[in-house]
Design a protein around this motif. Structure first.
Motif, PDB file in Angstrom:
ATOM      1  N   MET A  83       1.934   1.128  -2.728  1.00 55.32           N
ATOM      2  CA  MET A  83       2.955   0.603  -3.739  1.00 55.32           C
ATOM      3  C   MET A  83       2.750   1.066  -4.874  1.00 55.32           C
ATOM      4  SD  MET A  83       3.599  -3.117  -1.960  1.00 55.32           S
ATOM      5  CE  MET A  83       1.833  -3.804  -2.397  1.00 55.32           C
ATOM      6  N   ASN A  84       3.592   1.825  -5.615  1.00 56.01           N
ATOM      7  CA  ASN A  84       3.362   2.123  -7.168  1.00 56.01           C
ATOM      8  C   ASN A  84       4.454   1.697  -7.895  1.00 56.01           C
ATOM      9  OD1 ASN A  84       1.162   3.971  -6.296  1.00 56.01           O
ATOM     10  ND2 ASN A  84       2.549   5.673  -5.675  1.00 56.01           N
ATOM     11  N   SER A  85       4.502   1.834  -9.253  1.00 55.77           N
ATOM     12  CA  SER A  85       5.588   1.241 -10.199  1.00 55.77           C
ATOM     13  C   SER A  85       6.227  -0.222  -9.605  1.00 55.77           C
ATOM     14  CB  SER A  85       6.805   2.191 -10.310  1.00 55.77           C
ATOM     15  OG  SER A  85       6.193   3.521 -10.780  1.00 55.77           O
ATOM     16  N   LEU A  86       5.080  -0.961  -9.327  1.00 59.42           N
ATOM     17  CA  LEU A  86       5.443  -2.542  -8.802  1.00 59.42           C
ATOM     18  C   LEU A  86       6.349  -3.111  -9.918  1.00 59.42           C
ATOM     19  CD1 LEU A  86       2.231  -3.120  -6.947  1.00 59.42           C
ATOM     20  CD2 LEU A  86       4.471  -3.191  -5.990  1.00 59.42           C
ATOM     21  N   GLN A  87       7.176  -3.830  -9.595  1.00 61.36           N
ATOM     22  CA  GLN A  87       7.925  -4.385 -10.270  1.00 61.36           C
ATOM     23  C   GLN A  87       8.047  -6.235  -9.816  1.00 61.36           C
ATOM     24  OE1 GLN A  87      11.932  -3.014  -9.215  1.00 61.36           O
ATOM     25  NE2 GLN A  87      11.403  -0.927 -10.016  1.00 61.36           N
ATOM     26  N   SER A  88       8.280  -7.108 -10.871  1.00 61.98           N
ATOM     27  CA  SER A  88       8.180  -8.420 -10.575  1.00 61.98           C
ATOM     28  C   SER A  88       9.136  -8.704  -9.081  1.00 61.98           C
ATOM     29  CB  SER A  88       8.662  -9.213 -11.641  1.00 61.98           C
ATOM     30  OG  SER A  88      10.216  -9.081 -12.038  1.00 61.98           O
ATOM     31  N   GLU A  89      10.242  -7.999  -8.943  1.00 58.70           N
ATOM     32  CA  GLU A  89      10.939  -8.134  -7.701  1.00 58.70           C
ATOM     33  C   GLU A  89      10.309  -7.981  -6.660  1.00 58.70           C
ATOM     34  OE1 GLU A  89      13.122  -7.567 -11.248  1.00 58.70           O
ATOM     35  OE2 GLU A  89      11.935  -6.373 -10.545  1.00 58.70           O
ATOM     36  N   ASP A  90       9.285  -7.238  -6.432  1.00 60.17           N
ATOM     37  CA  ASP A  90       8.474  -7.169  -5.170  1.00 60.17           C
ATOM     38  C   ASP A  90       7.420  -8.051  -5.087  1.00 60.17           C
ATOM     39  OD1 ASP A  90       7.884  -3.867  -6.698  1.00 60.17           O
ATOM     40  OD2 ASP A  90       9.219  -4.251  -4.942  1.00 60.17           O
ATOM     41  N   THR A  91       7.300  -9.236  -5.872  1.00 60.51           N
ATOM     42  CA  THR A  91       6.487 -10.355  -5.609  1.00 60.51           C
ATOM     43  C   THR A  91       6.991 -10.923  -4.282  1.00 60.51           C
ATOM     44  OG1 THR A  91       5.871 -10.872  -7.719  1.00 60.51           O
ATOM     45  CG2 THR A  91       5.714 -12.557  -6.252  1.00 60.51           C
ATOM     46  N   ALA A  92       5.939 -11.040  -3.333  1.00 60.90           N
ATOM     47  CA  ALA A  92       6.313 -11.614  -1.918  1.00 60.90           C
ATOM     48  C   ALA A  92       5.209 -11.739  -0.972  1.00 60.90           C
ATOM     49  CB  ALA A  92       7.348 -10.769  -1.247  1.00 60.90           C
ATOM     50  N   GLN A 115      -0.452 -11.829   9.760  1.00 59.35           N
ATOM     51  CA  GLN A 115      -0.486 -12.957   9.100  1.00 59.35           C
ATOM     52  C   GLN A 115      -0.048 -13.222   7.786  1.00 59.35           C
ATOM     53  OE1 GLN A 115      -3.185 -11.272   9.425  1.00 59.35           O
ATOM     54  NE2 GLN A 115      -4.161 -11.252   7.327  1.00 59.35           N
ATOM     55  N   GLY A 116       0.178 -11.831   7.302  1.00 60.11           N
ATOM     56  CA  GLY A 116       0.514 -11.576   5.805  1.00 60.11           C
ATOM     57  C   GLY A 116      -0.596 -11.626   4.963  1.00 60.11           C
ATOM     58  N   THR A 117      -0.095 -10.982   3.606  1.00 59.22           N
ATOM     59  CA  THR A 117      -1.071 -10.757   2.428  1.00 59.22           C
ATOM     60  C   THR A 117      -0.029 -10.921   1.221  1.00 59.22           C
ATOM     61  OG1 THR A 117      -2.694  -9.563   1.283  1.00 59.22           O
ATOM     62  CG2 THR A 117      -0.666  -8.368   2.309  1.00 59.22           C
ATOM     63  N   GLN A 118      -0.415 -11.638   0.359  1.00 64.05           N
ATOM     64  CA  GLN A 118       0.486 -12.214  -0.871  1.00 64.05           C
ATOM     65  C   GLN A 118       0.152 -10.947  -1.912  1.00 64.05           C
ATOM     66  OE1 GLN A 118       2.527 -14.735  -1.460  1.00 64.05           O
ATOM     67  NE2 GLN A 118       3.031 -13.584  -3.267  1.00 64.05           N
ATOM     68  N   VAL A 119       1.297 -10.461  -2.381  1.00 58.84           N
ATOM     69  CA  VAL A 119       1.478  -9.638  -3.610  1.00 58.84           C
ATOM     70  C   VAL A 119       2.032 -10.132  -4.558  1.00 58.84           C
ATOM     71  CG1 VAL A 119       2.332  -7.534  -4.463  1.00 58.84           C
ATOM     72  CG2 VAL A 119       1.332  -7.748  -2.121  1.00 58.84           C
ATOM     73  N   THR A 120       1.651 -10.438  -5.925  1.00 57.02           N
ATOM     74  CA  THR A 120       2.273 -11.072  -7.195  1.00 57.02           C
ATOM     75  C   THR A 120       2.293 -10.084  -8.279  1.00 57.02           C
ATOM     76  OG1 THR A 120       1.241 -13.132  -6.327  1.00 57.02           O
ATOM     77  CG2 THR A 120       2.138 -13.081  -8.473  1.00 57.02           C
ATOM     78  N   VAL A 121       3.435  -9.684  -8.734  1.00 57.85           N
ATOM     79  CA  VAL A 121       3.494  -8.911  -9.865  1.00 57.85           C
ATOM     80  C   VAL A 121       4.099  -9.736 -11.103  1.00 57.85           C
ATOM     81  CG1 VAL A 121       4.754  -6.842 -10.379  1.00 57.85           C
ATOM     82  CG2 VAL A 121       3.991  -6.884  -8.327  1.00 57.85           C
ATOM     83  N   SER A 122       3.105  -9.489 -12.047  1.00 61.47           N
ATOM     84  CA  SER A 122       3.523 -10.156 -13.275  1.00 61.47           C
ATOM     85  C   SER A 122       4.258  -9.103 -14.465  1.00 61.47           C
ATOM     86  CB  SER A 122       2.491 -10.855 -13.803  1.00 61.47           C
ATOM     87  OG  SER A 122       1.479  -9.950 -14.180  1.00 61.47           O
ATOM     88  N   SER A 123       5.347  -9.555 -15.077  1.00 63.46           N
ATOM     89  CA  SER A 123       5.786  -8.759 -16.155  1.00 63.46           C
ATOM     90  C   SER A 123       5.358  -9.068 -17.550  1.00 63.46           C
ATOM     91  CB  SER A 123       7.402  -8.927 -15.924  1.00 63.46           C
ATOM     92  OG  SER A 123       7.541 -10.314 -16.216  1.00 63.46           O
TER      93      SER A 123
END
Length: 123
Positions: A83-92, A115-123
């Motif tokens: 995942m490149n150029s991550l945006q806040s909208e990719d938080t999930a 089971q999932g893994t959390q991704v958090t993108v801050s702007s």
């Protein structure tokens, strides 16, 4: 027993990159179509990207095209999502899954979930 174990999630600033991994076991990974899905609390889970069993065909949701790359490594039974150029909208929460077909990358066609893994993108 099918096991899918995701890793690689975390917190990153907008514009940054992450690489998610999904280690598979308990089934012939080479023969399976795989996918990545994500879900934000209060919203439906959506397909992000799916890849055919051979790795020769893939599908991406419009919002990640050109930024995300799905990789299926049959030598190590591991599915990746670069995942490149991550945006806040990719938080999930991101989930790895086995899928019936790569071009129907949605919940009804999923056969097994990680089971999932959390991704958090801050702007």
């Amino acid at each position: 027993m099918v096991r899918l174990s995701e890793s690689g999630g975390g917190s990153v600033q907008a514009g940054g990159s992450l690489k998610l991994s999904c280690k598979a076991s308990g089934f012939p990974f080479d023969d399976y179509t795989m996918g990545w899905f994500r879900q934000v609390p209060g919203k439906e889970r959506e397909g992000v990207s799916c890849i055919s069993w051979s790795g020769s065909r893939s599908w991406y949701t419009d919002s990640v095209k050109g930024r995300f790359t799905i990789i299926k490594d049959d030598a190590t039974d591991t599915l990746y999502l670069q995942m490149n150029s991550l945006q806040s909208e990719d938080t999930a929460m991101y989930y790895c899954a086995t899928v019936q077909t790569y071009d129907y990358c949605s919940d009804p066609f999923v056969t097994n979930w990680g089971q999932g893994t959390q991704v958090t993108v801050s702007s």
